[in-house]
Structures are given as structure tokens and as C-alpha cells.
Design an enzyme around this catalytic site. Structure first.
Site, PDB file in Angstrom:
ATOM      1  CG  ASN A   1     -32.389 -44.191 -67.015  1.00 29.11           C
ATOM      2  OD1 ASN A   1     -31.664 -44.166 -67.997  1.00 29.11           O
ATOM      3  ND2 ASN A   1     -32.004 -44.743 -65.857  1.00 29.11           N
ATOM      4  CD  GLU A   2     -29.959 -48.336 -67.188  1.00 28.20           C
ATOM      5  OE1 GLU A   2     -29.899 -48.797 -66.040  1.00 28.20           O
ATOM      6  OE2 GLU A   2     -28.963 -48.203 -67.929  1.00 28.20           O
TER       7      GLU A   2
ATOM      8  CD  GLU B   1     -27.586 -40.948 -62.743  1.00 25.55           C
ATOM      9  OE1 GLU B   1     -26.857 -41.461 -63.622  1.00 25.55           O
ATOM     10  OE2 GLU B   1     -28.419 -41.587 -62.077  1.00 25.55           O
TER      11      GLU B   1
ATOM     12  CD  GLN C   1     -23.568 -40.042 -65.325  1.00 23.37           C
ATOM     13  OE1 GLN C   1     -23.505 -39.001 -64.676  1.00 23.37           O
ATOM     14  NE2 GLN C   1     -24.329 -41.056 -64.950  1.00 23.37           N
TER      15      GLN C   1
ATOM     16  CE1 TYR D   1     -22.305 -46.408 -69.004  1.00 21.95           C
ATOM     17  CE2 TYR D   1     -24.422 -47.516 -68.807  1.00 21.95           C
ATOM     18  CZ  TYR D   1     -23.639 -46.380 -68.667  1.00 21.95           C
ATOM     19  OH  TYR D   1     -24.201 -45.215 -68.213  1.00 21.95           O
TER      20      TYR D   1
ATOM     21  CD  GLU E   1     -27.397 -44.138 -68.763  1.00 21.81           C
ATOM     22  OE1 GLU E   1     -26.639 -44.966 -68.204  1.00 21.81           O
ATOM     23  OE2 GLU E   1     -28.454 -43.723 -68.253  1.00 21.81           O
TER      24      GLU E   1
HETATM   25  O1  AHR Z   1     -24.437 -43.912 -65.724  1.00 21.09           O
HETATM   26  C1  AHR Z   1     -24.596 -44.586 -64.516  1.00 21.09           C
HETATM   27  C2  AHR Z   1     -25.855 -45.413 -64.483  1.00 21.09           C
HETATM   28  O2  AHR Z   1     -25.784 -46.422 -65.439  1.00 21.09           O
HETATM   29  C3  AHR Z   1     -27.138 -44.701 -64.818  1.00 21.09           C
HETATM   30  O3  AHR Z   1     -27.679 -44.032 -63.731  1.00 21.09           O
HETATM   31  C4  AHR Z   1     -28.029 -45.807 -65.249  1.00 21.09           C
HETATM   32  O4  AHR Z   1     -29.006 -45.389 -66.177  1.00 21.09           O
HETATM   33  C5  AHR Z   1     -27.081 -46.836 -65.818  1.00 21.09           C
HETATM   34  O5  AHR Z   1     -27.309 -48.094 -65.340  1.00 21.09           O
END
Ligand code: AHR
Length: 533
Positions: A206-207, A52, A381, A277, A331
């Protein structure tokens, strides 16, 4: 009762006693593999990546520019290319993340010196005084160059949050229209790429529940339909709709229900994303320095993904009875609170230790076991951000412990699942809130052309494990190879100064009749491979 029978008994009393015995002595485990009955194909895309425009990910991490003294191929860091090829990186998601919903693709085409400087979503998170505007030197052509050099499929996240269906469709036509057809194809050719990019994987936002537009699921479902109905179909697309924030306390199941309710009667997407996450940001936990309960805390939070996948899959099945839509975990990774960045403006970068490697082994085994549900996953990432495989700063570059896990698990990519009967009882482990339960041993296996691959993760910070891998159904082998990532120090890491402290080294595997025998150290990830007769 001998130790093996005891392990197989699986009663809760036994579990408690086993945990105690493992703490003191280590334990035997017999894992049964059934290579004669191969299961689902493990999509190679499960081992995917994500980069990103954020902190030091694109600029410096990936893109050093053609005039840099850092070795590069047409501006792309050479070491990054070489290592991504080495692990067979199957795909690359770009340009975000949150950046994607503020990105206008036309800013990133044409002569580099004429490209505008634009606002970057992450600017407000950058340290005061840093020039963090987007230079647009890395755009769609540079991204495609990167994908071609690696041999990775592009996965482009479209701007839904601050753009229009027209802007999206023009991007798709610019990328995919055959040479000599649309004006947009001519423009692409004038910018250096006469041949179409043939991009198949498209993320529609995205999100969208957060930085991608703060929408409600039913609002997003409407947007999704508007963005895809007139999709220019030069290449049959794999369209990924925005899915839930899987690491929310309730798994964000409401988003999944709401989206699929909103899609009733309409064609469903090919993919539905989940972000998961292992989010330590609200805790005091540090990335580089931690104790045993903190080791287990991360792993325990990480394996929650298993249930999250299962729960969303069940929910989707209520609407999608033909199972058109697969999960795309685009992610995932361990995310610690700020304070340990590689450099202050490399926001969201963090040190990576053996703990993160073990977390990776547990996660990838879970993905392999859910191969029927998951079409793709993307680590967040790949470089200089969160759960990175690489850290880079100027000419310096290092592979993190996570890289070596990806290198090991490469053998599962595109292979068929092999059933694993794993009777190892759970461990009772100390965590922040007292005690938790963690898999005693994680395993997954696959087969391709008679080559069997088994990956094993021992999450225990206390005891090694003597493992017997029994081949069921009469399968036999005369040779076996092993590799392991481990260290006596749970905080072990790789640095620019000491780059190979954590790497994979050979692991002794003995053939004994119908079984392979090995000792798996504590806090270790291993690969065992053999060719079946
Ligand atoms: O990976 C960092 C961020 O985490 C991304 O930009 C977003 O999609 C997520 O909240």
C-alpha cells in the site's frame, strides 16, 4: 433560441451566458439515454469499502467485542452489519492503509487473550496519553467472519514494506489451502475455520512510495515481482500493485511510468491502484462549517479524479497494449484537516455533510462512466474515518449523507452502462482562487433486465434544474420512480441526536411520451428508475 436549443449549442459564449442564467433562473436540460445499446458492465466492486486499524475504525466502529452491551454478532457491531448488507457492500479492503505495511498477520490469530499487543503505525498520530497499541483482537478470522456476514468479498492488503515474500505466502496458504492439506490449513482449522477462505483479491503493499516503504517505482516493481512469483495459487488471484498518489499536483504520473517500465517483459498485475483524496488538509477549509465558495472548492477538486483516471489509463496503455491491468481506486474520499474529530482519539474522523454526499454522487458517476477501466474502488473509509458512511461511538451510531448516496447507487452495481448524452453546460462557480468550472449536471445510467437506473447530481448551490430524460431508440415506459437526497442547507448533516436530517426521500417523476420529467433541487443527488416495456 429557446432554452433547450441554447443549452445544446455548447459554445463558450453560450456557456458563460448559461452560467449567468442558471444563477438567476434555473434552467432546462434534456438528457438523452440510449438503453438499446448497453455498454460495459459496471463492476459491483466499484462500490467497495475500506477499513483500517486506525483511530475508531476497527475498534469501536466495527468491532465492539462479544461482551459489549452494544448489539453485536460475534463481536461485530450489528447495526454496521445490517447497513452494509442493505447497501450490498461488494467487498471490504483490510487491514490498511499504512497500517498494512507494519502488520504481521500471525499476531491476529489464536485465542484472543493470548494475542500480543503490538505497535500500530498510527500510534504517533494519537493524542498524548492514549493507549493506542494494537490489541490484535480483530485478525484475519474476525475479518473473514465480517465479510461472510455482510456477503462481501475480502480484499487483503499484504505487508510489503516490513515483511517478506515468505510471510505473505504463508498468509495466502493459511487462508486458501484446502482443509487437510498443508499444516497451515490445519492451523487455520484449529483456530476455528476448517474451510478455506478462498480470498481472491490481494493488494501487494500500500502506498509503497510513502508509508509502505518509501520506494522508487522501479524498486517497487522488483519487490512486486518477488512477492508474487511464488504466490500459492489455490485460488486464481486478482493481484493489485501499488499505484500513484493520484491527488498529487502532477497526478504522480511518474510512478505509473516508472512501475510499468520496471515491469517490462514480466507478467503485469491484474489491478493497479490509484489513491485519490480530495485533499483539503493544506487548506483552511472545515468539514462542517463552510460558505458557498468552499462548497464549490471541494466539488471542483473532487472532479479532478476524472482526468486523473484518464491520464493514468492512457499511460498504462503505452505498456499494456492488451489491457490486462485494470485500475483499482482503492482509496478515495474528501479529507479535511484535523480539528473536528468525533472524539480526540478517533483520529481522521470528521463530520460528513450534504457537500460530501454531492461529491460522492459526482465521483460515482465518474466511476460508472469509466467502467471499462475500473475493476474496483474503495471508499476511504467506511466508518469513523475520512469519507465515512457511518459514525459510531459506543452505543451511538449514525448513517451519514454519504451512506444514502451508496444506497441509491446500488442499482448500478453489476448492471450495464447506458450511454448518456448530457449537453448541460458547465457552471462558472466561485472558488477559493476566484472562479472555476464545474459540470452543470452530472449523470450516469445503467440497465439490468430492462430496468433502467439513472443517477443525477446537481452541484449548484444556487439553482434547481428542470430535467427531461429522453429515451432514445424507441424505448418506452409506463411507470417511473424517483428518490432524492437534498436540503436547503448546504451544511446539513446527520448527528447522533438528529440522525435522519439528510436521507433519501421520494422524488416526483412524470412520464411524458418518450421522456421522464423531474425537477432536481439545487445541491442534490437523485435516482430515477423505470422498467422499460
Ligand atoms: O485512509 C487513511 C490513510 O490514507 C491510509 O492509511 C493511507 O493508505 C492513506 O495515505
Amino acid at each position: 433560441m429557446n432554452r433547450r436549443k441554447f443549452l445544446q449549442s455548447g459554445t463558450s459564449a453560450a456557456i458563460g451566458t448559461l452560467a449567468a442564467s442558471r444563477l438567476a433562473f434555473g434552467a432546462d436540460a434534456e438528457i438523452v439515454l440510449s438503453p438499446g445499446e448497453p455498454g460495459e458492465l459496471i463492476s459491483p466492486h466499484i462500490y467497495g469499502h475500506f477499513i483500517e486499524h486506525l483511530g475508531g475504525v476497527i475498534y469501536d466502529g466495527v468491532w465492539v467485542g462479544p461482551d459489549s452491551r452494544t448489539p453485536n454478532v460475534k463481536g461485530i457491531r450489528k447495526q454496521f452489519l445490517d447497513d452494509m448488507k442493505r447497501i450490498g457492500a461488494p467487498n471490504l479492503r483490510w487491514p490498511g492503509g499504512c497500517f498494512a505495511d507494519g502488520y504481521h498477520w500471525r499476531d491476529g490469530i489464536g485465542k484472543g487473550s493470548s494475542r500480543p499487543r503490538t505497535y500500530n503505525f498510527w500510534q504517533r498520530r494519537m493524542p498524548a496519553g492514549t493507549d493506542s497499541t494494537e490489541t490484535n483482537q480483530f485478525g484475519i478470522h474476525e475479518f473473514m467472519q465480517l465479510c461472510r456476514l455482510i456477503g462481501a468479498e475480502p480484499y487483503v492488503a499484504a505487508n510489503v514494506g516490513s515483511s517478506t515474500p515468505t510471510e505473505f505466502h504463508d498468509l495466502v496458504s493459511y487462508c486458501n489451502a484446502p482443509a487437510g492439506t498443508l499444516s497451515l490449513a490445519g492451523e487455520r482449522a484449529a483456530n476455528g475455520d476448517p474451510q478455506p477462505f478462498n480470498i481472491q483479491y490481494w493488494g501487494v503493499g500500500n502506498e509503497s512510495w510513502g508509508c509502505g516503504g518509501m520506494m522508487r517505482p522501479e524498486e517497487y516493481a522488483t519487490k512486486y515481482r518477488q512477492f508474487v512469483t511464488q504466490f500459492p495459487n489455490y485460488k486464481e488471484p486478482f493481484l493489485v500493485a501499488t499505484g500513484p498518489r493520484g491527488h498529487s499536483a502532477d497526478g504522480d504520473i511518474g510512478w505509473t511510468t516508472g512501475f510499468f517500465e520496471g515491469m517490462r517483459g514480466f507478467e503485469l498485475p491484474n489491478g493497479f491502484s490509484i489513491h485519490f483524496y480530495t485533499d483539503l488538509r493544506p487548506t483552511p477549509l472545515k468539514a462542517a462549517d463552510f460558505n458557498q465558495p468552499e462548497w464549490y472548492e471541494v466539488l471542483l477538486r473532487g472532479v479532478r479524479i476524472d482526468k486523473v483516471i484518464e491520464t493514468h489509463w492512457q499511460e498504462m496503455g503505452k505498456f499494456d497494449t492488451k489491457r490486462r491491468t485494470k485500475l483499482v481506486v482503492d482509496e478515495w474520499g474528501v479529507w479535511y484537516k484535523p480539528g473536528e474529530e468525533l472524539a480526540p482519539h478517533y483520529i481522521l474522523s470528521q463530520p460528513i455533510t450534504l457537500r460530501d454526499a454531492v461529491h460522492t454522487g459526482l465521483t460515482l458517476d465518474i466511476f460508472n462512466r469509466h467502467a471499462d477501466k475500473i475493476a474496483m474502488a474503495n471508499v476511504a473509509q467506511t466508518i469513523n474515518c475520512i469519507h465515512s458512511l457511518f459514525l459510531a461511538h459506543g452505543p451511538q451510531f449514525v448513517r451519514t449523507p454519504v451512506y444514502y448516496v451508496f444506497e441509491m447507487y446500488r442499482s448500478h452495481m453489476g448492471a450495464r452502462q447506458v450511454r448518456v448524452t448530457n449537453p448541460v453546460a458547465e457552471l462558472n462557480v466561485p472558488v477559493l482562487a476566484g472562479e472555476g468550472r464545474l459540470p452543470g449536471l452530472s449523470a450516469s445510467a445503467s440497465i439490468r433486465e430492462q430496468r433502467l437506473a439513472v443517477t443525477l447530481t446537481n452541484p449548484s448551490a444556487q439553482s434547481s434544474l428542470r430535467v427531461r430524460l429522453r429515451l432514445a431508440g424507441g424505448a418506452r415506459t409506463t411507470e417511473a420512480r424517483g428518490a432524492v437526497i437534498a436540503s436547503e442547507d448546504m451544511r446539513a448533516t446527520n448527528t447522533f441526536a438528529d440522525p435522519e436530517r439528510v436521507a433519501s426521500v421520494p422524488l416526483a417523476v412524470k412520464i411524458s411520451g418518450d421522456a421522464l420529467e423531474l425537477t432536481l433541487q439545487k445541491q442534490a443527488v437523485a435516482l430515477v428508475q423505470c422498467d422499460l416495456n
